[in-house]
Design a protein around this motif. Structure first.
Motif, PDB file in Angstrom:
ATOM      1  N   GLY A 207      -8.941  -7.918 -10.814  1.00  0.00           N
ATOM      2  CA  GLY A 207     -10.236  -8.563 -11.066  1.00  0.00           C
ATOM      3  C   GLY A 207     -11.091  -8.520  -9.832  1.00  0.00           C
ATOM      4  N   GLY A 208     -12.397  -8.509 -10.040  1.00  0.00           N
ATOM      5  CA  GLY A 208     -13.346  -8.531  -8.934  1.00  0.00           C
ATOM      6  C   GLY A 208     -13.240  -7.296  -8.040  1.00  0.00           C
ATOM      7  N   GLY A 209     -12.822  -6.157  -8.637  1.00  0.00           N
ATOM      8  CA  GLY A 209     -12.701  -4.925  -7.865  1.00  0.00           C
ATOM      9  C   GLY A 209     -11.466  -4.937  -6.961  1.00  0.00           C
ATOM     10  N   MET A 210     -10.571  -5.903  -7.244  1.00  0.00           N
ATOM     11  CA  MET A 210      -9.377  -6.025  -6.389  1.00  0.00           C
ATOM     12  C   MET A 210      -8.142  -6.188  -7.235  1.00  0.00           C
ATOM     13  N   ALA A 211      -6.985  -5.820  -6.629  1.00  0.00           N
ATOM     14  CA  ALA A 211      -5.690  -6.109  -7.245  1.00  0.00           C
ATOM     15  C   ALA A 211      -4.893  -6.936  -6.233  1.00  0.00           C
ATOM     16  N   ALA A 212      -4.224  -7.971  -6.723  1.00  0.00           N
ATOM     17  CA  ALA A 212      -3.485  -8.840  -5.797  1.00  0.00           C
ATOM     18  C   ALA A 212      -2.042  -8.982  -6.258  1.00  0.00           C
ATOM     19  N   ILE A 213      -1.100  -9.072  -5.298  1.00  0.00           N
ATOM     20  CA  ILE A 213       0.309  -9.287  -5.635  1.00  0.00           C
ATOM     21  C   ILE A 213       0.953 -10.210  -4.602  1.00  0.00           C
ATOM     22  N   THR A 214       1.847 -11.036  -5.089  1.00  0.00           N
ATOM     23  CA  THR A 214       2.582 -11.926  -4.183  1.00  0.00           C
ATOM     24  C   THR A 214       4.072 -11.775  -4.494  1.00  0.00           C
ATOM     25  N   ARG A 215       4.904 -11.497  -3.492  1.00  0.00           N
ATOM     26  CA  ARG A 215       6.350 -11.308  -3.683  1.00  0.00           C
ATOM     27  C   ARG A 215       7.119 -12.246  -2.743  1.00  0.00           C
ATOM     28  N   THR A 216       8.301 -12.628  -3.178  1.00  0.00           N
ATOM     29  CA  THR A 216       9.148 -13.466  -2.335  1.00  0.00           C
ATOM     30  C   THR A 216       9.912 -12.552  -1.358  1.00  0.00           C
ATOM     31  N   VAL A 217       9.965 -12.967  -0.120  1.00  0.00           N
ATOM     32  CA  VAL A 217      10.759 -12.205   0.879  1.00  0.00           C
ATOM     33  C   VAL A 217      12.117 -12.885   0.999  1.00  0.00           C
TER      34      VAL A 217
ATOM     35  N   GLU B 107       0.607  -1.262  -9.698  1.00  0.00           N
ATOM     36  CA  GLU B 107       1.656  -2.270  -9.651  1.00  0.00           C
ATOM     37  C   GLU B 107       2.863  -1.739  -8.877  1.00  0.00           C
ATOM     38  N   GLN B 108       3.249  -0.477  -9.214  1.00  0.00           N
ATOM     39  CA  GLN B 108       4.411   0.132  -8.539  1.00  0.00           C
ATOM     40  C   GLN B 108       4.165   0.240  -7.031  1.00  0.00           C
ATOM     41  N   ARG B 109       2.947   0.725  -6.739  1.00  0.00           N
ATOM     42  CA  ARG B 109       2.638   0.923  -5.322  1.00  0.00           C
ATOM     43  C   ARG B 109       2.646  -0.383  -4.575  1.00  0.00           C
ATOM     44  N   LEU B 110       1.943  -1.380  -5.158  1.00  0.00           N
ATOM     45  CA  LEU B 110       1.819  -2.672  -4.474  1.00  0.00           C
ATOM     46  C   LEU B 110       3.187  -3.350  -4.339  1.00  0.00           C
ATOM     47  N   THR B 111       3.988  -3.266  -5.438  1.00  0.00           N
ATOM     48  CA  THR B 111       5.305  -3.889  -5.397  1.00  0.00           C
ATOM     49  C   THR B 111       6.160  -3.246  -4.287  1.00  0.00           C
ATOM     50  N   LEU B 112       6.129  -1.900  -4.287  1.00  0.00           N
ATOM     51  CA  LEU B 112       6.905  -1.166  -3.278  1.00  0.00           C
ATOM     52  C   LEU B 112       6.475  -1.543  -1.857  1.00  0.00           C
ATOM     53  N   LEU B 113       5.137  -1.541  -1.680  1.00  0.00           N
ATOM     54  CA  LEU B 113       4.568  -1.841  -0.369  1.00  0.00           C
ATOM     55  C   LEU B 113       4.921  -3.263   0.054  1.00  0.00           C
TER      56      LEU B 113
END
Lengths: 489, 145
Positions: free
Chosen positions: A126-136, A49-55
């Motif tokens: 889920g499904g071997g994947m992690a997904a994240i969506t952030r507002t720019v 979560e930290q990595r994806l959020t940061l990225l």
């Protein structure tokens, strides 16, 4: 109670211990393993979560200008930087209308990217994947959305490896646990099993001299001591019982010996008595016959030389001799009645009574007496003894009604709960004050001059009735007649 | 024909005398032979001992047998007489004081012809002697020899 619990209860102690220990070990290992797995997973997700959020935020920050100026090429360039992270499978930018603006997909896969922006929020797995969506955002204003997809299969593999290691560890620990529990079981339940086997053997072989071996000073030691104490007590108790039994057997033998002795003595006494009564019957009567006989010879052949006084004296001698003869006969009858055991059969009392009545009338044809015998009198008794009893009772009635003009003698039966037979007459009767002397031998309530007799008849009757387990009693009043009642149960 | 004898087996001389008198007073004139014990009785019956030479076939008209006798008792005498072919039918009347069941049963089992009890009362005895004489010496037909 479930069959499983019941089955466990009936398991031998040895297996119960092993099963319990292994069960506890298994449950603990599984709980620890599961906890560890959950913790690992949570750690990974937080990290991801930290990595994806940061990225996502870095990509968003770098893309604000491209989004603001609608420069798709610049945006795609920014997204292209994602290629440096092998875990990122795809990335996308959406404009303020949530339409796909720019995209990046790792070359070796086909990533499913949506044409419209997914909802903003925390990463989903889920499904071997992690997904994240952030507002720019640019200066606080949203200018679009960034969406990232990361590959988690490697992590899943790591988790599986971890689980495999855990499983191997599980088996190793369980095996060690098995050996430890077997050793512990030997240590703890061994003495209990030994004790149980000893108890069973003592129960089977009844050998109370065995003792349990004490191996420790713990509760088991206390139990062994208690068990041995109990065996001591049982041994003592059994010794006492054995002793008592011996005593009882000795006493019994003594008793049996004594019974045999007494029986022999009794038989000897009986034989002596029989010999005695035989001798009485034979020898005692012989001199009486001489006395009577030669008195008669004197009276017949020498009357000429005798005066009236002499003849009277001889008559008295003869009467006395004859009376003694009667006494001896009656005594023998009484003795005979005492000796014999009743031989019971169905007896027709009415017929017996009528026969005796005829005999009485024949003996004394001049007498006028009415003898009434009730029909159908029956009894379960010794016929011979009963005849003697009835002869005496009816004979007495006949004798004591001798002075009645209208003598009446009755043989009958009344029934209360049990039959009560009676012989009733309207003769001389007696004073009930002397009733207690009635059945004693040689006791008479009348003088010989008044009514002849030896005083043995009623004693004989009473013995006969009591030999049958019955009872005899009388009701009488002077000059009002007598009734004798008797039972024959 | 000479009158047959009456054999009286009786150890008590008084009883023997009284029996003799009772028979005589009833006009029974047969010779009365008295045997004092069982052995003497058998000697007479079988013609042995002091009666050697007597013919056993000459059986007495009647034998009056007491049971309680010296040497051999009456029942044994009866048994031996009945066991002998020559004498097994001779009439024997047991004349005794005893009325014990055992004596009666044994007497009849061994084959006495009659069982009479000696009464104490001599008057009764006279009656008994008379009836015995009348019956056995006159009325009864003895077995042919």
């Amino acid at each position: 109670m479930s069959p499983l619990v019941q089955g466990f209860r009936n398991l031998p102690l040895r297996w119960k211990t092993i099963v319990s220990m292994l069960g506890v070990t298994t449950i603990s290992l599984m709980l620890v393993g599961a906890g560890q797995l959950v913790r690992e997973r949570q750690g990974f997700e937080r990290q991801m979560e930290q990595r994806l959020t940061l990225l996502a935020d870095v990509i968003g920050l770098n893309s604000t200008a491209a989004l603001a100026f609608n420069d798709a090429a610049a945006a795609t360039e920014v997204l292209g930087a994602l290629a440096s992270d092998e875990h990122i499978m795809a990335g996308a930018l959406y404009d303020t209308r949530d339409l796909l603006f720019a995209r990046y997909v790792r070359s070796d896969i086909e990533a499913p990217l949506l044409d419209t922006a997914p909802n903003v929020g925390r990463p989903t797995f889920g499904g071997g994947m992690a997904a994240i969506t952030r507002t720019v955002k640019y200066r606080g204003q949203p200018v679009g959305k960034v969406h990232l997809l990361a590959d988690t299969t490697e992590w899943s593999n790591t988790l599986w490896d971890y689980a495999a290691v855990a499983a191997v560890l599980f088996v190793v620990v369980l095996t060690i646990g098995l050996f430890v529990s077997i050793w512990l079981q030997r240590l703890i339940t061994g003495p209990i099993i030994d004790l149980a086997q000893l108890a069973r053997r003592i129960g089977q072989e009844r050998d109370f001299s065995r003792r349990a071996v004490k191996r420790s000073d713990d509760e088991m030691g206390v139990l062994v001591d208690g068990f041995n104490d109990m065996l001591d007590e049982i041994g003592k108790g059994r010794a006492e019982i054995e002793h008592g039994r011996d005593e009882l057997r000795k006493l019994n033998e003594q008793l049996e010996r004594r019974v045999v002795e007494r029986t022999a003595q009794l038989e000897a006494a009986n034989k002596e008595l029989e010999a005695f009564s035989y001798s009485v019957s034979h020898d005692l009567r012989a001199p009486l016959r001489s006395i009577d006989g030669f008195s008669r010879v004197l009276l017949d052949e020498h009357s000429a030389t005798l005066n009236a006084d002499g003849r009277d004296s001889l008559e008295r001698v003869r009467r006395a001799a004859q009376r003694m003869g009667m006494l001896i006969d009656d005594l023998l009858k009484l003795a005979r009645v005492t000796r014999v055991e009743p031989n019971r059969e169905e007896v027709d009392l009415s017929m017996l009574g009528r026969e005796i009545a005829v005999a009485l009338q024949n003996q004394d044809p001049d007498r006028r007496a009415q003898i009434v015998v009730a029909p159908g009198l029956r009894a379960h008794a010794d016929a011979r003894l009963l005849r003697i009893a009835l002869e005496n009772l009816l004979g007495n009635a006949w004798k004591f009604t001798g002075q009645r003009k209208e003598a009446r003698i009755e043989l009958g039966m009344t029934t209360n709960s049990a039959p009560v037979y009676f012989v009733r007459d309207n003769g001389a009767g007696f004073d009930m004050a002397y009733a207690n002397k009635l059945f004693a031998p040689f006791q008479r309530l009348h003088s010989v001059e008044e009514f002849p007799g030896t005083g043995i008849g009623l004693a004989t009757v009473q013995r006969i009735i009591s030999k049958h387990g019955g009872r005899i009693w009388a009701e009488s009043a002077v000059d009002k007649g007598t009734a004798f009642f008797f039972t024959l149960p | 024909m000479a009158q047959k004898v009456i054999l009286l087996v009786e150890d008590n001389p008084d009883d023997a005398e009284l029996t003799r008198r009772a028979l005589k007073s009833n006009n029974i004139s047969n010779q009365v032979v008295v045997a004092r014990d069982g052995v003497e009785a058998l000697d007479y019956v079988f013609g042995t001992g002091k009666h050697v030479g007597r013919d056993p076939l000459e059986t007495p008209a009647i034998t009056l047998l007491d049971l309680k006798l010296p040497k051999l008792d009456g029942l044994e005498v009866l048994r031996r007489i009945r066991a002998d072919e020559r004498t097994k039918f001779m009439p024997i009347v047991i004349l005794t004081s005893s009325k014990e069941d055992q004596d009666l049963i044994n007497g009849y089992r061994l084959g006495c012809n009659s069982y009479v009890r000696k009464p104490v009362d001599f008057d009764e005895f006279l009656v008994a002697a008379k009836q015995l004489g009348l019956y056995w010496l006159l009325l009864n037909e003895p077995p042919p020899m």
